[in-house]
Design a protein around this motif. Structure first.
Motif, short mmCIF file in Angstrom:
data_model
loop_
_atom_site.label_atom_id
_atom_site.label_comp_id
_atom_site.label_asym_id
_atom_site.label_seq_id
_atom_site.Cartn_x
_atom_site.Cartn_y
_atom_site.Cartn_z
N PRO A 1 0.98 -1.13 0.04
CA PRO A 1 -0.01 -0.59 -0.06
C PRO A 1 0.68 0.98 -0.15
N GLU A 2 1.91 1.25 0.17
CA GLU A 2 2.94 2.25 0.28
C GLU A 2 3.69 2.44 -0.91
N ILE A 3 3.51 1.99 -1.93
CA ILE A 3 4.02 2.55 -3.14
C ILE A 3 3.58 3.72 -3.70
N TRP A 4 2.43 4.37 -3.54
CA TRP A 4 1.92 5.99 -4.35
C TRP A 4 2.77 6.51 -3.42
N GLN A 5 3.38 6.48 -2.06
CA GLN A 5 3.21 7.77 -1.30
C GLN A 5 4.93 7.30 -1.86
N GLN A 6 5.90 6.27 -2.27
CA GLN A 6 6.63 6.04 -2.53
C GLN A 6 7.74 6.78 -3.57
N ARG A 7 6.01 6.47 -4.33
CA ARG A 7 6.49 7.24 -6.21
C ARG A 7 6.75 8.53 -6.22
N PHE A 8 5.90 9.04 -4.82
CA PHE A 8 5.99 10.22 -4.73
C PHE A 8 7.02 10.98 -5.10
N GLU A 9 7.88 10.08 -3.64
CA GLU A 9 9.09 10.99 -3.42
C GLU A 9 10.08 10.13 -3.97
#
Ligand code: ATP
Ligand code: MG
Length: 312
Positions: A171-179
């Motif tokens: 689930p953290e993949i979107w936050q990681q991509r933003f980063e």
């Protein structure tokens, strides 16, 4: 207005561009809400002021052309313009009109569609990285790596096709991509590639009207795909994804501009204004020749003058 106008002569046009661009700029996203922008807004223009806005656009395009000439000659900075929007919001038309005055040699447009098998075998930034503008150029991305946190987020089955190791999907993949996107854009900024991002904000009512026009007009039917209507059913999911993306990736160095898109003439004027403002903020100037170059110029001049004498 010629393209060799001095910076002082361009100044009034630059001031107007700043005023037109400013209200739509999002450089700090934490409190951003899509409902803050009305797709029907036409800023300082009334809905009947189309002609006036078109004149302002023509002046904006000329100002831009003058600055692009310096950008190209100076060969230090590059400008990357990223366009994102729902279907039929007018990306293509905005790109076409705003870049109509620029020297085609100094400009490149890349459209990003569904990734190929080769592209899916790489990290999500790879295909865009290969198309970044060189120094002195304006690069335009018609869609971009932002699709990776938009369409891919709305369609999780696309993520499954990306051949990522299972352990890296969570689930953290979107936050990681933003980063990663923030880091990537910071790297670009530190290397002299100025990034400006546009979300053309269309209303669902206007999209419906434009779809019907495409279906009914033989000259526009090629622009329409039945899958566009299927995507439209996911309107709310897309708006949520856009809002979250803008919140997480709006920075001082690489700001978003959320531009009302129901009136094409207004959208184009604001896009041109943002580009003018971005270029005006750089120290663009024609290179000044050093002493050796000046001596070479004088020598060449003398030679050419002598030719003229001997012709007589
Ligand atoms: P128009 O507004 O004229 O329809 P378009 O930009 O939508 O132009 P299309 O060929 O219709 O162009 O669509 C390109 C499609 O590719 C879009 O639906 C977009 O979401 C999709 N796409 C782009 N990048 C990716 C990506 N990284 N992963 C999955 N789909 C992508
Ligand atoms: Mg499309």
């Amino acid at each position: 207005m010629g393209k060799n106008r001095s910076r002082r002569e361009l100044e009034p046009f630059i001031d107007r561009a700043r005023a037109l661009a400013r209200p739509w700029r999002v450089a700090e996203g934490s409190r951003f809400n899509l409902s803050q922008v009305d797709p029907q807004d036409t800023g300082p223009f009334g809905s009947d002021d189309k002609k006036e806005a078109q004149i302002a656009l023509a002046q904006g395009v000329e100002t831009l052309a003058g600055m692009q000439d310096r950008l190209w000659a100076q060969d230090r900075w590059a400008l990357l313009l990223i366009f994102q929007a729902m279907d039929a919001a007018g990306k293509d038309g905005a790109i076409k009109h705003v870049m109509s005055g620029v020297n085609p040699q100094g400009c490149q447009v890349t459209s990003f569609k569904t990734p190929s098998a080769e592209e899916l075998d790489h990290d999500f930034l790879w295909r865009c990285q290969r198309c970044l503008p060189e120094r002195g150029r304006i690069g335009i991305f018609n869609r971009s790596y932002y699709e990776e946190v938009l369409v891919v987020r709305v369609h999780p089955e696309m993520l499954a096709r990306q051949r990522l190791p299972q352990a890296l999907i969570g689930p953290e993949i979107w936050q990681q991509r933003f980063e990663d996107i923030r880091g990537f854009e910071r790297c670009l900024a530190r290397n002299g590639i100025v990034v400006r991002k546009f979300f053309l904000h269309l209303s669902p009512e206007e999209q419906r009207r434009r779809f019907l026009e495409r279906i009914d007009d033989p000259a526009k039917q090629w622009k329409f795909s039945p899958s566009d209507v299927a995507e439209r059913q996911l309107w709310t999911e897309y708006q949520r994804a856009y809002e979250d993306t803008i919140r997480n990736t709006a920075t001082e160095q690489a700001p978003w501009h959320v531009i009302p898109a129901d009136h094409k003439w207004f959208t184009r004027l604001v896009v041109a204004s943002v580009v003018v403002e971005a270029l005006a903020d750089l120290d663009l100037h024609y290179p000044t020749p050093d002493e050796a170059t000046r001596a070479g110029l004088a020598e060449a001049r003398a030679l050419l003058m002598r030719e003229d004498d001997s012709d007589k």
